[in-house]
Enzyme design. Structure first.
Site, PDB file in Angstrom:
ATOM      1  N   HIS A 165       0.705  -1.464   0.020  1.00 46.08           N
ATOM      2  CA  HIS A 165      -0.065   0.070  -0.004  1.00 46.08           C
ATOM      3  C   HIS A 165       0.818   1.191  -0.049  1.00 46.08           C
ATOM      4  O   HIS A 165       2.085   1.378   0.881  1.00 46.08           O
ATOM      5  CB  HIS A 165      -1.308   0.043   1.017  1.00 46.08           C
ATOM      6  CG  HIS A 165      -2.101   0.734   1.290  1.00 46.08           C
ATOM      7  ND1 HIS A 165      -3.061   0.978   1.288  1.00 46.08           N
ATOM      8  CD2 HIS A 165      -1.758   2.296   1.546  1.00 46.08           C
ATOM      9  CE1 HIS A 165      -3.601   1.889   0.722  1.00 46.08           C
ATOM     10  NE2 HIS A 165      -3.513   3.598   1.514  1.00 46.08           N
ATOM     11  N   CYS A 166       0.391   1.958  -1.004  1.00 51.16           N
ATOM     12  CA  CYS A 166       1.636   3.482  -0.972  1.00 51.16           C
ATOM     13  C   CYS A 166       1.277   4.241  -0.928  1.00 51.16           C
ATOM     14  O   CYS A 166      -0.079   5.150  -1.443  1.00 51.16           O
ATOM     15  CB  CYS A 166       1.879   3.491  -2.431  1.00 51.16           C
ATOM     16  SG  CYS A 166       3.288   4.608  -2.650  1.00 51.16           S
ATOM     17  N   VAL A 167       1.078   5.270   0.454  1.00 56.89           N
ATOM     18  CA  VAL A 167       1.044   6.683   0.487  1.00 56.89           C
ATOM     19  C   VAL A 167       1.020   7.789  -0.312  1.00 56.89           C
ATOM     20  O   VAL A 167       0.263   8.252  -0.620  1.00 56.89           O
ATOM     21  CB  VAL A 167       1.696   6.772   2.378  1.00 56.89           C
ATOM     22  CG1 VAL A 167       1.437   5.494   2.976  1.00 56.89           C
ATOM     23  CG2 VAL A 167       3.102   6.885   2.009  1.00 56.89           C
ATOM     24  N   ASN A 171      -3.129   4.271  -2.903  1.00 59.64           N
ATOM     25  CA  ASN A 171      -4.231   3.649  -3.578  1.00 59.64           C
ATOM     26  C   ASN A 171      -2.858   2.035  -3.166  1.00 59.64           C
ATOM     27  O   ASN A 171      -1.703   2.411  -3.080  1.00 59.64           O
ATOM     28  CB  ASN A 171      -3.988   4.051  -4.874  1.00 59.64           C
ATOM     29  CG  ASN A 171      -4.983   2.851  -5.046  1.00 59.64           C
ATOM     30  OD1 ASN A 171      -5.599   1.967  -4.758  1.00 59.64           O
ATOM     31  ND2 ASN A 171      -5.448   2.718  -6.641  1.00 59.64           N
TER      32      ASN A 171
END
Length: 318
Positions: A165-167, A171
């Site tokens: 999960h990429c801040v 998303n």
């Protein structure tokens, strides 16, 4: 012991809730960095140099501005493709396909009695081998999990071929947007490297007490832009190298951590086929965040539910 475990679980939940709350803040931060960079490179330095009296300076400015805008378009296209593309969720009422050893064929899991037995087995056992083709079940989502699917605590659902999960993109990075994420890293590295090199003479002149045109505010913006882009170029380069190695091994960040406990990885089909499972076969689409219809039709892995595997030596009698 139970108290510490409960506190840890609560802290993790609190962290995931905070990540959900970041939302558009991170998108605005990315756009802010892009805006400051655009002002420093185009408005402040190379835009005015484009109309300089000396032809060499004008040609250099034209080249820098052409490359800058081309890479910027690809960077933003890739970035918003990652942000707006669903990484892939488990389809409603999806059921795994099991092998019928007596009939010698595969059939979807549908029998309710057998389903309940499988659920009981999954709820009481943990599958430690990520390459094991056994049926998997998510206790949080209360549903079956396709191969290479993992539950994201931030999104609160299972994501197909989840990488992380990429801040920065607000998303999950999964089966349906992993290529777009890699292109975002690539174009970010190229763009920040270009900006760093183009502003390097101004940065050197700043410390050599050279004559630099502009107000203190514009000079500060140029200095800040150089430092920011240099930092991003170095950090993104490390991520890019890591993800290239993951693609060539046909694995994800999560799977790379999990498979430390097992020597087998049945999804590694060779570097070329591994690459094609992410970028497709059509070379015209390799550097843009999109797939050809032919690739989507011919490569099941691009849909995130089916993945070809190497034959198991034990089952083949080798």
């Amino acid at each position: 012991m139970h108290r510490s475990a409960a506190v840890m679980a609560w802290n993790v939940f609190k962290f995931c809730t905070a990540l959900r709350g970041l939302g558009s803040v991170m998108i605005l931060m990315v756009l802010g960095v892009v805006g400051v960079t655009y002002y420093a490179v185009v408005v402040n330095n190379y835009g005015p140099a484009l109309f300089a009296a000396e032809s060499m300076d004008s040609l250099t400015a034209f080249t820098v501005l052409l490359l800058f805008h081309g890479l910027l378009v690809m960077l933003l296209w890739s970035y918003f493709s990652v942000v707006l593309t669903d990484p892939g969720g488990v389809p409603l009422n999806w059921r795994p396909v099991v092998e019928d050893e007596e009939a010698g064929e595969a059939m979807p899991l549908a029998n309710s009695e057998f389903s309940s037995q499988i659920l009981n087995m999954q709820q009481s056992a943990v599958i430690s081998d990520p390459g094991d083709p056994r049926i998997r079940f998510c206790r949080k989502c209360n549903q079956f999990k396709p191969p290479r699917c993992h539950h994201c605590s931030v999104c609160g659902r299972c994501v197909l071929k989840m990488d992380h999960h990429c801040v920065w993109v607000v998303n999950c990075v999964g089966a349906l947007n992993y290529k777009f994420f890699l292109l975002f890293l690539l174009y970010t590295f190229l763009e920040t490297t270009l900006v760093t090199l183009s502003l390097l003479p101004h940065f050197i002149a700043f410390f050599n007490d050279g004559e630099i045109p502009g107000t203190p505010g514009t000079l500060a913006t140029t200095f800040l832009t150089f430092v920011l882009n240099l930092a991003f170029a170095l950090s993104v380069l490390g991520f890019l190298i890591m993800h290239i190695s993951l693609v060539l091994g046909n694995t994800t960040t999560i799977e790379a951590y999990e498979k430390k406990s097992t020597p087998k990885w049945r999804y590694d089909l060779g570097r070329r086929r591994n690459f094609e499972q992410v970028f497709g076969i059509d070379k015209k689409y390799w550097l843009i965040p999109a797939y050809s219809e032919e690739d989507l039709r011919r490569i099941p892995a691009l849909h995130g539910l089916e993945y070809p595997k190497k034959p198991d030596p034990e089952s083949s009698g080798l």
